[in-house]
Design a protein around this motif. Sequence first.
Motif: not given
Length: 204
Positions: A1-8
Amino acid sequence: RRGLADARGTIAFLRARPDIFWFLAANMIYTDGLTTLFAFGAIYAAGSFGMALEEVIVFGIALNLSAGIGAFAFAWIDDRIGSRRTIMIGLACLTAIGAALLVVESKAAFWALGVAIGPFFGPVQAASRSLAARVAPPEHRAQVFGLFALSGRITAFLGPAILGTVTLAFDSQRAGMATILPFFALGLFLLWRKVADPARHAPS
């Protein structure tokens, strides 16, 4: 989830900074051209000019020496006129000399132009890293350099794929090598039209 948040967050950052987005796009394109030239230059020399392996090795040494001299000399130019203009000069010269290399017939002319094009390889690559440092806000510098590294590799297959396809279609190494020039020209155009000239001094 953190990785996806960073990508966004990265996508939102690029939307807010189109100059950085276009710089990364330009870097992706002209780096593809450089990668393809490095990969297929020796093959072109051997196939179109009949160079033996020993001569190709000597030619490569001469090219690397001229590239080193160019990288040293253009470091001063980068300091005086800025990274963006340094890259643009390098890409313009790579395009012009590369076009001449495609039409010469004699080995001597190929040697002369090959050594002449060498001094512009290093400056384009070095000034690109310098420009990445200059356009990146301090709080996003790690993101920008991560994207910079990715942009130089994500489409590395494209140039060789196009070159190979055109070479086979026209049964001509010259036609295949000609596909490299649009990568330089398009990268130059994007830098000229889409990327603002940042401050010349690199961030501390």
